[in-house]
Design a protein around this motif. Structure first.
Motif, mmCIF file in Angstrom:
data_model
loop_
_atom_site.group_PDB
_atom_site.id
_atom_site.type_symbol
_atom_site.label_atom_id
_atom_site.label_comp_id
_atom_site.label_asym_id
_atom_site.label_seq_id
_atom_site.Cartn_x
_atom_site.Cartn_y
_atom_site.Cartn_z
ATOM 1 N N ALA A 63 -10.541 -16.309 -16.704
ATOM 2 C CA ALA A 63 -11.108 -16.671 -15.400
ATOM 3 C C ALA A 63 -10.364 -15.957 -14.278
ATOM 4 O O ALA A 63 -10.977 -15.492 -13.304
ATOM 5 N N ALA A 64 -9.050 -15.846 -14.404
ATOM 6 C CA ALA A 64 -8.260 -15.151 -13.383
ATOM 7 C C ALA A 64 -8.642 -13.675 -13.330
ATOM 8 O O ALA A 64 -8.698 -13.076 -12.243
ATOM 9 N N ARG A 65 -8.908 -13.088 -14.478
ATOM 10 C CA ARG A 65 -9.311 -11.674 -14.492
ATOM 11 C C ARG A 65 -10.685 -11.474 -13.864
ATOM 12 O O ARG A 65 -10.917 -10.493 -13.160
ATOM 13 N N LEU A 66 -11.593 -12.402 -14.113
ATOM 14 C CA LEU A 66 -12.902 -12.306 -13.459
ATOM 15 C C LEU A 66 -12.748 -12.403 -11.947
ATOM 16 O O LEU A 66 -13.381 -11.647 -11.197
ATOM 17 N N LEU A 67 -11.913 -13.318 -11.486
ATOM 18 C CA LEU A 67 -11.660 -13.442 -10.051
ATOM 19 C C LEU A 67 -11.029 -12.165 -9.511
ATOM 20 O O LEU A 67 -11.398 -11.683 -8.429
ATOM 21 N N ALA A 68 -10.100 -11.596 -10.254
ATOM 22 C CA ALA A 68 -9.447 -10.351 -9.836
ATOM 23 C C ALA A 68 -10.472 -9.245 -9.612
ATOM 24 O O ALA A 68 -10.387 -8.478 -8.640
ATOM 25 N N LEU A 69 -11.462 -9.169 -10.496
ATOM 26 C CA LEU A 69 -12.468 -8.115 -10.384
ATOM 27 C C LEU A 69 -13.374 -8.310 -9.174
ATOM 28 O O LEU A 69 -13.956 -7.351 -8.664
ATOM 29 N N LEU A 70 -13.470 -9.545 -8.695
ATOM 30 C CA LEU A 70 -14.288 -9.829 -7.519
ATOM 31 C C LEU A 70 -13.561 -9.539 -6.208
ATOM 32 O O LEU A 70 -14.208 -9.313 -5.176
ATOM 33 N N ILE A 71 -12.234 -9.552 -6.231
ATOM 34 C CA ILE A 71 -11.494 -9.374 -4.976
ATOM 35 C C ILE A 71 -10.711 -8.058 -4.926
ATOM 36 O O ILE A 71 -10.004 -7.791 -3.960
ATOM 37 N N CYS A 72 -10.833 -7.229 -5.941
ATOM 38 C CA CYS A 72 -10.088 -5.972 -5.961
ATOM 39 C C CYS A 72 -10.768 -4.915 -5.103
ATOM 40 O O CYS A 72 -11.868 -5.116 -4.583
ATOM 41 N N LYS A 73 -10.105 -3.776 -4.969
ATOM 42 C CA LYS A 73 -10.677 -2.609 -4.297
ATOM 43 C C LYS A 73 -10.807 -1.526 -5.354
ATOM 44 O O LYS A 73 -9.816 -0.901 -5.743
ATOM 45 N N PRO A 74 -12.017 -1.268 -5.862
ATOM 46 C CA PRO A 74 -12.194 -0.381 -7.021
ATOM 47 C C PRO A 74 -11.562 0.995 -6.882
ATOM 48 O O PRO A 74 -11.050 1.541 -7.861
#
Length: 224
Positions: A63-74
């Motif tokens: 779940a933390a990784r999914l959240l990370a992918l939503l708030i990162c800068k690709p």
């Protein structure tokens, strides 16, 4: 909102765990129990935070990784970093979001596409084929579409599930978007019969390539 700690977010995610959601996700290979709408609400509150995203990813929690992918800068991720992240992303939803939300927006997408497609790890190769499908649809110039069809024809039937799904998507996309290759794509799909018996709910398009191609082409013609 800035300054939110990994520890407080992990506690928040833990509090959002729902047993029924986890059970449903586990049947699909995803071991987390946080409703995705709730996860997106947290991401909306946090906005873009690249450093926090990296720290959340480092926890290894799904779940933390999914959240990370939503708030990162690709665009801040380096080639090697994305390659490493993909090899860590074994859960289907994390794998899917990483490819679609991050890698596709990266300046390294094409290099990774070429490398991943040839990778012996089928999960990694499936990411390469997902990126290939994206190019078939949006930037086909320079792609050897005939060569892709030859590879698909030779390898699709025996490919592991996730890789097979990705290759099949490329097959269908070539048939949908490139009329000069449509007859061959349809013929390959019919001869191989991959996903022909896949259960498809009423009103949905079958993943069986000939049905998929014909349905999308008919839809395009109807919109003209």
């Amino acid at each position: 909102m800035t300054g939110t700690s990994v520890e407080s977010l992990m506690a928040e995610l833990s509090a959002l765990e729902v047993a029924a959601v986890r059970a449903a996700n586990e049947r699909r290979g995803d071991d987390h129990g946080v409703n995705l709408a709730a996860l997106r609400a947290i991401a909306k509150r946090l906005k873009t935070q690249p450093d926090l995203a990296r720290d959340l990813w480092a926890t290894g929690d799904r779940a933390a990784r999914l959240l990370a992918l939503l708030i990162c800068k690709p665009r801040v991720f380096e080639h090697g970093e994305l390659d490493s992240m993909l090899r860590q992303a074994r859960a289907p939803k994390v794998h899917d979001w990483l490819v679609n939300y991050v890698v596709k927006k990266s300046p390294h997408a094409e290099q990774l596409r070429v490398a991943w497609t040839a990778d012996p790890d089928p999960a990694v190769a499936s990411a390469g084929w997902a990126l290939t499908t994206e190019r078939v649809a949006k930037k086909p110039d320079g792609l050897d579409l005939s060569g892709l069809l030859t590879t698909i024809e030779a390898e699709l039937t025996d490919a592991p599930d996730r890789l097979q799904w990705a290759m099949n998507h490329t097959l269908a996309q070539i048939g949908i978007d490139h009329p000069e290759h449509r007859a061959r794509a349809l013929a390959i799909g019919k001869r191989l019969g991959v996903l022909k018996e896949y259960p498809t709910p009423p009103g949905c398009t079958s993943p069986y390539a000939p049905s998929w191609i014909n349905a999308m082409v008919a839809r395009q013609r109807g919109a003209e």
